[in-house]
Design an enzyme around this catalytic site. Structure first.
Site, PDB file in Angstrom:
ATOM      1  N   ASP A  55       0.817  -1.208   0.000  1.00  0.00           N
ATOM      2  CA  ASP A  55       0.000   0.000   0.000  1.00  0.00           C
ATOM      3  C   ASP A  55       0.856   1.265   0.000  1.00  0.00           C
ATOM      4  O   ASP A  55       2.076   1.208   0.162  1.00  0.00           O
ATOM      5  CB  ASP A  55      -0.902   0.018   1.235  1.00  0.00           C
ATOM      6  N   TYR A  73       5.943 -10.142   6.678  1.00  0.00           N
ATOM      7  CA  TYR A  73       5.976  -8.699   6.911  1.00  0.00           C
ATOM      8  C   TYR A  73       6.510  -8.433   8.311  1.00  0.00           C
ATOM      9  O   TYR A  73       6.320  -9.243   9.228  1.00  0.00           O
ATOM     10  CB  TYR A  73       4.571  -8.095   6.825  1.00  0.00           C
TER      11      TYR A  73
END
Length: 242
Positions: free
Chosen positions: A52, A110
């Site tokens: 994002d 992540y």
């Protein structure tokens, strides 16, 4: 047709994410533009996932196909010379023609960084959160996210993906140097999922019955029940495994 796999790093601060968008500066477009200058052709650059806006990458994987036989060392050097300072090609290799950086990925990891004191060095790459954090409780609560579950409550409502099931294989909170590091691995991630999980766990810490709260969030399958997403600047795509 030759197929080339790259491992990339980037600072996502000034970008609107990985994926090409109209009237927006994106990582994917910057790399495609640079490749076009070198190869004199526009390639279809496939990323392992769509980070994002504001999210960074330590090990994003991407691939593209070309009829041309590329001198890998020279190409990597030239590409890094053209790309802006906040995007780097760590490696490039020729792979089988059928390789697909997104569909062939087995696990993605992540990390999310939290700083607990004001620092000019961490401000762009971590979430400043001066409130008390109990890592032991967070690690216990995080076990509720392990396994194959419906993560509808942890993705953006406008998500285009119908299948909201993901399998989380590893999840942990650790204290490393001056930072608190949240790490999570799964077969796939939904739009905004990691930031929503971190925000929900931090919210749960303040509750009398945090475990019941998280279970209720899962049962609701509604984003409104989960915690507020933490800022994008602390999130990094760490690695992709095949």
């Amino acid at each position: 047709m030759n197929n080339y796999k790259m491992i990339l790093q980037y600072d996502g601060t000034v970008y609107s994410g990985w994926q090409i968008q109209e009237n927006a500066k994106t990582i994917q477009q910057e790399i495609i533009n640079a490749i076009k200058i070198i190869l004199k052709e526009e390639v279809n650059l496939i990323g392992s996932g769509r980070t994002d806006a504001g999210v960074h990458a330590l090990g994003q994987v991407a691939n593209f196909r070309s009829e041309k036989e590329i001198d890998l060392y020279k190409f990597q050097f030239s590409l890094n010379s053209i790309l802006p300072q906040d995007i780097s090609v760590l490696s490039i290799e020729k792979v089988r023609e059928s390789f697909h950086s997104r569909f062939d990925a087995k696990k993605r990891t992540y990390i999310y960084l939290i700083s607990q004191f004001k620092s000019p060095f961490y401000k762009n790459y971590s979430f400043f959160y001066p409130q008390k954090i109990d890592l032991e409780i967070l690690n216990d609560l995080s076990k509720l996210f392990l396994g194959r579950k419906n993560f509808s409550s942890f993705c953006k409502k406008k998500s285009e993906v119908e299948n909201k099931f993901c399998e989380v294989t590893e999840i942990s909170w650790t204290n490393q140097f001056d930072l608190i590091v949240f790490e999570i691995s799964a077969d796939r991630f939904l739009h905004g999922m990691v930031r929503a999980i971190v925000g929900t766990l931090l919210k749960a810490l303040k509750m009398e019955k945090p475990e019941e709260y998280i279970q209720e969030v899962f049962r609701s399958e509604d984003r409104e029940f989960a915690g507020e997403a933490v800022p994008a600047k602390g999130l990094f795509l760490h690695k992709v495994e095949y």
